[in-house]
Enzyme design. Structure first.
Site, PDB file in Angstrom:
ATOM      1  N   SER A 226       1.115  -1.286  -0.073  1.00  0.00           N
ATOM      2  CA  SER A 226      -0.350   0.052   0.071  1.00  0.00           C
ATOM      3  C   SER A 226       1.168   0.855  -0.042  1.00  0.00           C
ATOM      4  O   SER A 226       2.106   0.919   0.605  1.00  0.00           O
ATOM      5  CB  SER A 226      -0.902  -0.004   1.353  1.00  0.00           C
ATOM      6  OG  SER A 226      -1.975   1.394   1.453  1.00  0.00           O
TER       7      SER A 226
ATOM      8  N   TYR B 189      -1.477   0.204  10.353  1.00  0.00           N
ATOM      9  CA  TYR B 189      -1.457  -0.607   9.236  1.00  0.00           C
ATOM     10  C   TYR B 189      -0.579  -0.565   7.843  1.00  0.00           C
ATOM     11  O   TYR B 189       0.432  -1.283   7.564  1.00  0.00           O
ATOM     12  CB  TYR B 189      -2.708  -0.646   8.353  1.00  0.00           C
ATOM     13  CG  TYR B 189      -3.256  -0.634   7.043  1.00  0.00           C
ATOM     14  CD1 TYR B 189      -3.390  -2.171   6.641  1.00  0.00           C
ATOM     15  CD2 TYR B 189      -2.631   0.082   5.989  1.00  0.00           C
ATOM     16  CE1 TYR B 189      -3.724  -2.469   5.552  1.00  0.00           C
ATOM     17  CE2 TYR B 189      -2.863   0.156   4.036  1.00  0.00           C
ATOM     18  CZ  TYR B 189      -3.085  -1.065   4.127  1.00  0.00           C
ATOM     19  OH  TYR B 189      -3.671  -2.159   2.916  1.00  0.00           O
TER      20      TYR B 189
END
Length: 246
Positions: free
Chosen positions: A138, A151
């Site tokens: 990501s 995250y």
């Protein structure tokens, strides 16, 4: 025909990638946690032209089963040309801040589990002297931000891990690609308000991943403009960055 394994095969992006390989007549091995959903996906891919579709049900957070899963894939496909690791969670940042247990679970699913699979798959492909590995990271891993650093740190760890793995496996003719999506309209992002030019569909991202699994770039930003968005964010001085609400 290509022999492709997909881990986290019921995710929206993974399904879109699998449909592209099925349309080319690839042989597929799919792994996911929900057996009923997995069979629906498998049936769809058979109808779309896949030469064969084998499945295995597993909780990929349980890393102890990874060696057996990879061996299952090898035997089912009689070798392995490419693999995509597409599972993950987008946990509650506030929960991760308040509870170390929640934070560790997030790191486990988004970093330790993919790193474990990459190790087993990498060893297999190194031994056979060819292959292509792709794992979905990501853009959140490019710089830690207050809104999602738990995250993001898992995805940042994947960035360094895949760099080293690519350096090691390149001598054996094995490509390793870190996929860096921006905002993608999937069930995982259902709680996030959507709209605007920064959002992409799973199919748009899948088209880039499908191509990258054949060409083997080190990092794939998808859509392409995220490479430049994140370059700006990485280059912002800290005294400016810490004033931003990101």
């Amino acid at each position: 025909m290509l022999k492709v394994a997909i881990f986290g095969a019921t995710s929206a992006i993974a399904q879109a990638v699998a449909r592209r390989f099925a349309g080319e007549g690839a042989r597929l091995f799919l792994v996911a946690r929900d057996a009923a959903r997995l069979e629906v996906v498998a049936a769809d891919l058979r109808a779309r032209g896949a030469a064969s579709v084998e499945t295995a049900t597993a909780d990929l957070a349980e890393t102890g089963g990874h060696a057996a899963l990879v061996e299952h894939a090898r035997l089912a496909l009689d070798g392995l040309d490419a693999a995509l690791i597409a599972h993950g969670t987008l946990g509650d940042q506030k929960a991760g801040e308040a509870d170390a247990g929640a934070m560790l679970r997030e790191l486990g699913v988004n970093f330790l589990s993919p790193a474990s699979l990459l190790t087993h798959l990498g060893n297999l492909m190194e031994a056979q002297r060819h292959g292509s590995l792709a794992v979905i990271g990501s853009v959140a891993g490019d710089r830690g931000r207050a809104s999602n650093y738990v995250y993001g740190s898992a995805k940042g760890g994947l960035r360094v891990f895949t760099q080293g793995l690519r350096h090691r496996l390149g001598r054996a003719g094995v490509a390793v690609t870190l996929v860096q999506p921006g905002f993608v309209d999937t069930p995982m992002t259902a709680a996030i308000p959507k709209g605007g030019p920064l959002w992409a569909t799973p199919d748009r991202v899948a088209a880039d991943i499908h191509r990258a699994m054949k060409t083997g770039p080190a990092i794939l930003y998808t859509p392409w403009f995220w490479r430049y968005v994140m370059l700006i964010i990485r280059l912002l001085p800290d005294f400016v960055f810490k004033r931003l609400k990101l």
